[in-house]
Design an enzyme around this catalytic site. Structure first.
Site, PDB file in Angstrom:
ATOM      1  CG  HIS A 193     -34.578  76.074 -49.088  1.00 32.86           C
ATOM      2  ND1 HIS A 193     -35.432  75.220 -49.750  1.00 32.86           N
ATOM      3  CD2 HIS A 193     -35.318  76.647 -48.097  1.00 32.86           C
ATOM      4  CE1 HIS A 193     -36.640  75.286 -49.204  1.00 32.86           C
ATOM      5  NE2 HIS A 193     -36.593  76.148 -48.195  1.00 32.86           N
ATOM      6  CB  SER A 243      -3.930  67.491 -54.655  1.00 34.35           C
ATOM      7  OG  SER A 243      -3.588  67.424 -56.026  1.00 34.35           O
ATOM      8  CE  LYS A 247      -8.194  70.704 -53.512  1.00 31.54           C
ATOM      9  NZ  LYS A 247      -8.580  69.815 -54.609  1.00 31.54           N
ATOM     10  CD  GLU A 298     -13.921  64.551 -50.332  1.00 37.05           C
ATOM     11  OE1 GLU A 298     -13.603  63.833 -51.291  1.00 37.05           O
ATOM     12  OE2 GLU A 298     -13.402  65.664 -50.119  1.00 37.05           O
TER      13      GLU A 298
END
Ligand code: ARG
Length: 459
Positions: free
Chosen positions: A156, A277, A283, A290
């Site tokens: 979980h 970024s 970043k 992804e």
């Protein structure tokens, strides 16, 4: 280019219809297979005396010259051609005259396209398997290099029990090995020759289907000519197997994305496999992972498109089936691209065992071990579970962890608890004592690693 099939009709089709009908844009990638298939076909026709030996040789040489010219860039595939099969036959006829027109004896584009696709996907399945093996090897190496790192195992997405990071990684090796099995299994059904089925009913010529199949390295021939030209299960199977590969890569990617966040900081990806970024200077994003996660949807889409395309088709060949190629090519390209990036991304990933350990220490993930300790002292498991839960609650209230809770407090909950409790709930003990087969103990993980290596044929 005049239509080879003109006769029944004028063959003078509307330009829009030509464009809509044409598959050359994507089936041009079958050109090698188409030429190889035609060479085998001509050889068979010569062997059976359907063509003379000279005619067969002329066709084979003509096909070879087309291949050479394509390779050398002295012949371009005509983007206006109807499909790759028509293109090759047309050029052959231009070069050889009437002899070229004999190639299509005892053949139809229906068995021809099925043949080309099977040859192509067999090759791609082998290439994909090789890439998958390289990834499994990278997973195994990463596990071996970090064999002792302890991390929290999750259920979980809540910290559950301590595990070895290597154990966690090897779970992916197992999934990917099953993917390899699926590809190998799928390959068996890809490698069945449809050629000789012709349009759908077989042929009046005395062909030797097995001779042609052998030349092209097929293990078997299709037993039913109607099935041979209608079957695209092999595409669906491959798409299914590739969907599972992507599902596994996607879950792995999701974890890597989580692990690279500042909240986890279990791993750092190499700069070579991250991006920045355009506005936020701090970043470092896990874009590769992804994208792998994102591209999974498109492979599922390819599977669904193909299943749906096939579901209502009457036997035998229908033009709808031309749609099989873009889907299966897209899936193959996507998975190849993902594997190409994923493996070096994993190999260059830095693992922060200290951060994993810290996370493992903070979430009472040894509460099951505390219960097991009480069971060893004589309590039934459910009672031990209850006491362990209360002790966790006590810790949360007093702002400590089970490792730092004083013995007097432990004994307020059970006098069975003694000084040896601290050794019993030490994270390393928790891991080392999970000795069941397939469990997280170092000995078990070693066995798993050896098993994976054996499966890879590296031992
Ligand atoms: N381009 C077609 C395909 O990809 C080749 C087969 C055409 N067969 C036919 N009977 N029109 O499916």
């Amino acid at each position: 280019m005049a239509k080879l099939w003109a006769g029944r009709t004028s063959g003078a089709t509307d330009a829009l219809a030509d464009d809509f009908n044409s598959s050359i844009r994507f089936d041009r990638r079958l050109c090698r297979e188409d030429i190889a298939g035609s060479m085998a076909h001509a050889a068979m026709l010569g062997e059976r005396g359907i063509l003379t030996g000279e005619e067969a040789d002329a066709i084979i040489n003509g096909l070879q010259s087309i291949l050479d010219d394509l390779d050398h860039g002295t012949l371009e595939i005509d983007p206006k051609a109807e499909d790759i099969h028509m293109f090759v036959e047309q050029v052959l006829t231009e070069r050889l005259g009437d002899v070229g027109k004999k190639l299509h004896t005892a053949r139809s584009r229906n068995d021809q396209v099925a043949l080309d696709l099977r040859l192509h996907l067999r090759h791609e399945t082998d290439a994909l398997s090789e890439q998958l093996r390289a990834l499994v090897a990278a997973v195994a190496d990463t596990a071996e290099e970090n064999r002792d790192a302890i991390m929290p195992g999750y259920t979980h997405l809540q910290r559950a029990q301590p595990i070895l990071f290597s154990h966690h990684l090897l779970a992916y090796a197992m999934m990917l090995l099953r993917d390899l099995d699926r590809l190998a299994d799928c390959r068996k059904r890809i490698s069945v020759s449809p050629i000789g089925a012709c349009a759908l009913a077989g042929t009046t010529y005395d062909v030797d289907r097995r001779f042609e199949a052998r030349l092209l390295g097929f293990d078997e021939i299709a037993q039913n000519s109607i099935d041979a030209v209608s079957d695209r299960d092999f595409c669906v199977e491959l798409l299914g197997a590739l969907s599972l590969v992507m599902m596994h890569l996607s879950r792995f990617s999701e974890e890597i994305i989580l692990w690279t966040s500042w909240e986890f900081r279990f791993v750092t990806l190499s700069d070579a496999f991250t991006t920045g970024s355009s506005i936020m200077p701090q970043k470092k994003n896990s874009d590769m992972a992804e994208l792998v996660r994102g591209k999974t949807g498109r492979v599922y889409g390819d599977l669904m498109a193909t299943l749906t395309m096939l579901k209502g088709l009457p036997l035998a060949y229908d033009k709808d089936m031309q749609e099989d190629k873009e889907a299966v090519f897209d899936a193959v390209d996507t998975v190849k691209q993902c594997l190409e990036v994923f493996t070096p991304m994993l190999r260059s990933m830095a693992v922060h065992a200290d951060n994993m350990k810290r996370a493992a220490q903070a979430g009472f993930i040894n509460a099951t071990d505390l219960a097991d300790y009480l069971v060893r002292k004589g309590l039934p498991f459910r009672s031990a579970y209850n006491i362990s839960g209360k002790l966790v609650s006590e810790c949360i209230h007093s702002g400590c962890v089970l490792e730092t809770l004083p013995l007097e407090v432990y004994r307020e909950y059970s006098t069975l608890i003694e000084d040896d409790v601290y050794a019993a709930i030490d994270l390393r003990t928790c891991v080392e004592t999970r000795i069941s087969e397939g469990g997280t103990s170092p000995a078990s993980v070693e066995k798993q690693l050896a098993w994976v290596r054996r499966r890879l044929g590296e031992t």
